[in-house]
Design a protein around this motif. Structure first.
Motif, PDB file in Angstrom:
ATOM      1  N   PHE A 247      68.021 -40.378  68.061  1.00 18.25           N
ATOM      2  CA  PHE A 247      66.854 -39.770  68.683  1.00 18.25           C
ATOM      3  C   PHE A 247      65.775 -40.831  68.899  1.00 18.25           C
TER       4      PHE A 247
ATOM      5  N   LEU B 202      66.522 -39.655  61.669  1.00 20.03           N
ATOM      6  CA  LEU B 202      66.610 -39.145  63.029  1.00 20.03           C
ATOM      7  C   LEU B 202      66.902 -40.270  64.024  1.00 20.03           C
TER       8      LEU B 202
ATOM      9  N   ASP C 168      73.683 -32.708  66.644  1.00 20.06           N
ATOM     10  CA  ASP C 168      73.313 -32.380  68.015  1.00 20.06           C
ATOM     11  C   ASP C 168      71.809 -32.093  68.100  1.00 20.06           C
ATOM     12  N   TYR C 169      71.153 -32.661  69.118  1.00 19.39           N
ATOM     13  CA  TYR C 169      69.700 -32.520  69.231  1.00 19.39           C
ATOM     14  C   TYR C 169      69.269 -31.075  69.434  1.00 19.39           C
ATOM     15  N   TRP C 170      70.054 -30.296  70.171  1.00 23.74           N
ATOM     16  CA  TRP C 170      69.702 -28.899  70.409  1.00 23.74           C
ATOM     17  C   TRP C 170      69.779 -28.082  69.127  1.00 23.74           C
TER      18      TRP C 170
ATOM     19  N   ARG D  50      70.434 -40.883  64.030  1.00 27.94           N
ATOM     20  CA  ARG D  50      71.125 -39.838  64.783  1.00 27.94           C
ATOM     21  C   ARG D  50      71.063 -40.104  66.292  1.00 27.94           C
TER      22      ARG D  50
ATOM     23  N   GLN E 226      61.594 -38.052  71.173  1.00 22.43           N
ATOM     24  CA  GLN E 226      62.351 -36.887  70.704  1.00 22.43           C
ATOM     25  C   GLN E 226      61.936 -36.494  69.292  1.00 22.43           C
TER      26      GLN E 226
ATOM     27  N   LEU F  53      60.211 -32.954  68.106  1.00 25.47           N
ATOM     28  CA  LEU F  53      60.648 -32.134  66.976  1.00 25.47           C
ATOM     29  C   LEU F  53      59.479 -31.818  66.053  1.00 25.47           C
TER      30      LEU F  53
END
Length: 421
Positions: free
Chosen positions: A49, A44, A104-106, A47, A53, A57
């Motif tokens: 984050f 992550l 994508d985080y969303w 990625r 963040q 999650l």
């Protein structure tokens, strides 16, 4: 009864237990072959984050899991516990494939929500299915030993999978996540082919049939068994897991910030899972010689010490504390699981265990958020040390039960074989 008859009866019980547990042991290996588990924080981070963040999650996954616990527990009691496990594992597998594909985080927020629902489907159902199949075979006396082996196989497998995950990452993160999802699908195949279905109405043991009190809902059943000591145990156990789970996951970041490379991090986390898997084999002996009342505060103080030592900022001190102290709470988890299974009636076992898991999930999710915020604000090492206040608080909550010797289970819910003894 002659000695020969007694031995024959014991052998029959052992054979019955083995017939129940063999497929569950295979399932434990496959369901815990999650290659991303020990390095997913690093994934992550790659990625893009932040620690906050990542904490969000993890908080989201446990809060969603907690909110979904009760409806999924009711479903497990109504349509079947095996069916609930199958639905959950397939959903988790799909979410893992999505995490390996998207960035994508969303999208990750949506995938973690789905994974949380899948976890809720499995939580409570797997323990209820195993315990009630043992009830059906008259083999619950060996549950602590069986659960410790089940935990050992799952945790040791997790350790091996983490080491492999660190190596598979060199090929690609996609291989890591596809491999994890494939193992979950195989676990589902084992359940469908080797484990019989069982529902709440089918699971009622002889003691429950003899009871004069027939609860119309799981809520009434929970209120009937919820002694103050049992409620305290649930909260304290939840705080223990709210310490242990974020501690294990965020140790990845702490070690990385203290200078450890990805390969070393995966090896350390893997070794921690090996320790956490082998130590529960001592659960049966600890239960007979010490008891869960004493093991609970010992585990909490061990966790507080591990977090405090991590705050020194020395990578080898952090590694040593992690490996030496991470196993003790796993013994406590097995013993508490046995107490909770004894405390709830069979008809609503999945539902009631899901309610208990709801408390645990909410506390774990909150713990992730708090620890992630502390690590972002104070640094990973100091944040870890500050978080040691949580297990200390849990230890203080448990002291009245330890001193007074309050009863956790009510007499009416104790298993028949314990009453006879």
């Amino acid at each position: 009864m002659t000695t020969t008859e007694a031995l024959g009866g014991s052998a029959a019980v052992d054979d019955a237990a083995r017939s129940v547990t063999r497929p569950f042991y295979v399932y434990a290996v496959l369901a815990n072959s999650l290659f991303q588990r020990g390095v997913f924080v690093l994934f992550l981070q790659q990625r893009g984050f932040s620690a906050g963040q990542v904490a969000l999650l993890q908080t989201l996954i446990y809060l969603v899991s907690g909110l979904a616990e009760f409806p999924t527990g009711v479903i497990a009691d109504r349509i079947g516990r095996r069916a609930s496990i199958v639905i959950g594992q397939v959903l988790i597998a799909g979410c893992l494939l999505g995490q390996g594909t998207f960035s994508d985080y969303w999208v990750f927020l949506a995938l973690f929500i789905g994974q949380g629902v899948g976890m809720a489907c499995v939580s409570g159902s797997d323990t209820a299915l195993l315990y009630d199949l043992l009830v059906r075979r008259g083999a619950t006396a060996g549950y602590v030993k069986i659960k410790s082996r089940f935990t050992m196989l799952g945790t040791v497998t997790s350790g091996v999978a983490i080491v492999l995950g660190g190596q598979l990452e060199r090929i690609s993160w996609g291989v890591v996540y596809v491999g994890s999802a494939s193992c979950l699908v195989l676990a589902v195949v084992v359940l469908m082919s080797r484990v019989p279905e069982i529902r709440g109405a089918d699971a009622v043991d002889e003691q429950d049939r003899a009871e004069k009190h027939h609860d119309a809902t799981a809520w009434r059943a929970m209120l009937r068994v919820a002694t103050p000591a049992l409620v305290t145990l649930v909260v304290v156990s939840g705080l223990m897991h709210a310490t242990l789970t974020p501690y294990i996951i965020f140790t990845q970041k702490t070690l990385s910030d203290q200078g450890a490379g990805t390969a070393l991090v995966s090896v350390v986390i893997s070794a921690g899972f090996f320790v956490g898997g082998l130590v529960p084999l001592l659960s049966d002996r600890a239960n007979r010689r010490i008891g869960y009342r004493v093991i609970v505060p010992v585990s909490l103080l061990m966790l507080a010490a591990a977090l405090g030592l991590s705050g020194l900022g020395l990578v080898w001190v952090t590694i040593t504390a992690f490996l030496v102290l991470v196993g003790i709470p796993e013994i406590t988890a097995v013993l508490v699981d046995n107490v909770l299974n004894e405390a709830v009636p069979s008809r609503y076992r999945a539902s009631l265990l899901s309610m208990i898991a709801f408390v645990e999930s909410v506390l774990i999710g909150t713990g992730y958020l708090v620890l992630g915020t502390l690590m972002d604000g104070l640094g990973s090492s100091v944040g870890m040390a500050t978080y040691a206040a949580v297990p200390v608080l849990a230890c203080l909550l448990w002291l009245p039960v330890l001193v007074r010797g309050a009863r956790v289970t009510t007499e009416i819910e104790k298993p028949a074989e314990q009453k006879a003894s």
